[in-house]
Scaffold this active site. Structure first.
Site, PDB file in Angstrom:
ATOM      1  N   GLU A 189       9.742   7.813 -16.950  1.00  0.00           N
ATOM      2  CA  GLU A 189       8.401   8.343 -17.239  1.00  0.00           C
ATOM      3  C   GLU A 189       7.950   7.966 -18.651  1.00  0.00           C
ATOM      4  OE1 GLU A 189       7.875  12.573 -15.585  1.00  0.00           O
ATOM      5  OE2 GLU A 189      10.037  12.251 -15.662  1.00  0.00           O
ATOM      6  N   LYS A 218      16.345  21.161 -11.514  1.00  0.00           N
ATOM      7  CA  LYS A 218      15.673  19.894 -11.800  1.00  0.00           C
ATOM      8  C   LYS A 218      16.578  18.858 -12.453  1.00  0.00           C
ATOM      9  CE  LYS A 218      11.856  18.985 -11.310  1.00  0.00           C
ATOM     10  NZ  LYS A 218      10.579  19.390 -11.915  1.00  0.00           N
ATOM     11  N   HIS A 244       0.837  -1.221   0.000  1.00  0.00           N
ATOM     12  CA  HIS A 244       0.000   0.000   0.000  1.00  0.00           C
ATOM     13  C   HIS A 244       0.868   1.266   0.000  1.00  0.00           C
ATOM     14  CE1 HIS A 244      -3.269  -2.762   1.265  1.00  0.00           C
ATOM     15  NE2 HIS A 244      -2.334  -3.275   2.026  1.00  0.00           N
ATOM     16  N   SER A 284      15.372  20.884 -16.694  1.00  0.00           N
ATOM     17  CA  SER A 284      14.183  21.680 -16.991  1.00  0.00           C
ATOM     18  C   SER A 284      14.620  22.969 -17.663  1.00  0.00           C
ATOM     19  CB  SER A 284      13.431  21.990 -15.695  1.00  0.00           C
ATOM     20  OG  SER A 284      12.630  23.147 -15.857  1.00  0.00           O
TER      21      SER A 284
END
Ligand code: ARG
Length: 454
Positions: free
Chosen positions: A287, A280, A153, A274
């Site tokens: 992804e 970043k 979980h 970024s």
């Protein structure tokens, strides 16, 4: 190719609507291989002479070379890869070329080509999965004794070696390989000789041709042979599931390299920055892989939906099998290759993993097991430890700092040795059953995989 019974030319719109050469050209090497084998079958059947066969073979190999070197002109008007190559051959060698399509239809031809192509592609995918497995096993080894919380979980559960977590993916990938290898058995059956749907009155030695093409067997029903795309569907499923596995690994990687987890650092070469936020460092590879897995599932759905309403036997709908198949093969190959590189450049941050596993609650189950070993039924032990957890939270006192006398108020079964099971090393070493994450077990698994993948 069929102008005999037609009095009007094909509409330009129909031509560009129906052409497949823009994507099936990539079957050229397998198409040529199939045609050469078929021409040998025609010699054996007495349809062409050895000399004609030699002309066909030489002509086809020249065309193959021209395609490979970018010197072949594909014509949309010739619809697909098969007709482009055959028309060019006949243009060059004349009558011998015009005999090549004897006892053959594009229906058994395309089914054969796609099987030959898919068989090679599946072998390539299996090798790429093995490379990723190797990268994961090496990363497991590099991670040494790093311990992380195991989650259910996405809540901290029990401690595990980070290597154990990585090796879980090696297991998943081994099932992907097994599925592809199993599908390969059903790919490896030759439809050539099934004609359009009913074979031919010209009898070919199909077993001989199959041997030429390295097929393990020949199809036994000509109608099934030209309309079966099960083999491709199975491959799409195996790839989709492999993609889902990569997507789950992606999700773990994305979490692990967030500031909140901080368990790993990806190399600069496998992350992106970024354009706006200078600080970043984004896990784009993971992804994109998570995103691309959607395409793989979609391609499987496209194929199943394509086939579900088709009457026997070949229908032109089936031309739509190629783009999803090619796309899934290309996508999974690219994902596996880049993932193997990314995992090879991944580093574990032991300060962060140690901080996460210093949470004493990770050992609550071990305390319950302690009581079980002292004769307390598990359900009662679970309740006692639950109350101790509540006490620990409300009094803001860690398990290790609760005095023995207090423990004994919760259960008289507690003795001084309870504190020994609050140690992470002891807790891990105690998990020595088959499949559990004791350091000895994990080391043995790493050794087993290294041997299996060498
Ligand atoms: N391009 C076609 C396909 O991929 C080849 C078979 C065409 N057969 C036919 N009867 N029109 O399915």
């Amino acid at each position: 190719m069929w102008k005999g019974r037609f009095s009007q030319p094909t509409s330009q719109l129909v031509q560009s609507y129906g052409e497949s050469v823009s994507f099936d050209w990539r079957l050229f090497a397998h198409d040529i291989r199939g045609s050469i084998a078929h021409s040998k079958g025609l010699v054996k059947a007495g349809i062409i002479t050895a000399d004609e066969q030699a002309q066909i073979e030489k002509g086809l190999l020249t065309i193959q070379h021209e395609i490979e070197t970018g010197n072949f002109e594909w014509k949309e008007s010739l619809e697909d890869v098969h007709m482009n190559i055959e028309a060019e051959l006949t243009k060059r060698i004349g009558p011998a070329g015009a005999k090549l399509h004897t006892a053959r239809s594009r229906n058994d031809q395309v089914a054969t080509d796609v099987r030959l192509y898919t068989r090679d592609a599946v072998d390539a995918v299996v090798m790429l999965i093995q490379s990723l497995q190797r990268a994961l096993v090496e990363a497991s080894e590099r991670s040494g004794g790093a311990v992380v919380p195991g989650y259910t979980h996405l809540q901290r559960g029990q401690p595990v070696l980070f290597a154990h977590h990585l090796l879980a993916y090696v297991e998943m990938l081994s099932r992907d390989i097994a599925r592809l290898q199993d599908a390969r058995k059903r790919i490896d059956v030759m439809p050539l000789g099934s004609g359009a749907l009913a074979g031919s009155t010209i009898i070919l030695d199909r077993e001989y041709v199959a041997k030429e093409l390295g097929f393990a067997a020949v199809t036994q029903n000509s109608m099934d042979a030209v309309s079966d795309r099960d083999f491709a569907t199975e491959v799409l499923f195996a790839i989709a599931l492999c993609g889902v596995h990569l997507s789950r690994l992606s999700e773990d990687v994305i979490l692990w390299c967030s500031a909140e987890f901080g368990f790993i650092t990806l190399s600069d070469a496998h992350t992106t920055g970024s354009s706006l936020m200078p600080q970043k460092k984004n896990p784009d590879v993971a992804e994109l892989t998570r995103g691309k897995s959607g395409r793989l599932v979609g391609n499987l759905m496209a194929m199943l939906t394509l086939l579900k309403g088709l009457p026997m036997t070949y229908n032109r709908d089936m031309q739509e099998d190629k783009e999803p198949l090619f796309d899934s093969l290309d996508t999974i190959k690219a994902a596996l290759a880049v993932f193997a590189e990314m995992i090879a450049g991944m580093e574990v941050n032991e300060t962060r993993t140690r901080a996460a596993t210093s949470d004493p609650m990770l050992l609550a189950t071990d305390l319950a097991d302690y009581l079980v070993n002292h004769g307390v039924p598990f359900r009662s032990a679970h309740e006692v430890i639950g109350k101790l957890v509540a006490h620990s939270i409300s009094e803001k006192v860690a398990f290790a700092d609760i005095p023995l006398a207090k423990y004994q108020e919760f259960s008289p079964a507690f003795e001084a040795d309870l504190f020994a099971c609050l140690n992470l090393e002891t807790a891990l070493a105690a998990r020595k059953g088959i499949g559990a994450p004791s350091p000895q077990n994990v080391a043995a698994q790493i050794a087993r995989w290294k041997e299996a993948l060498s």
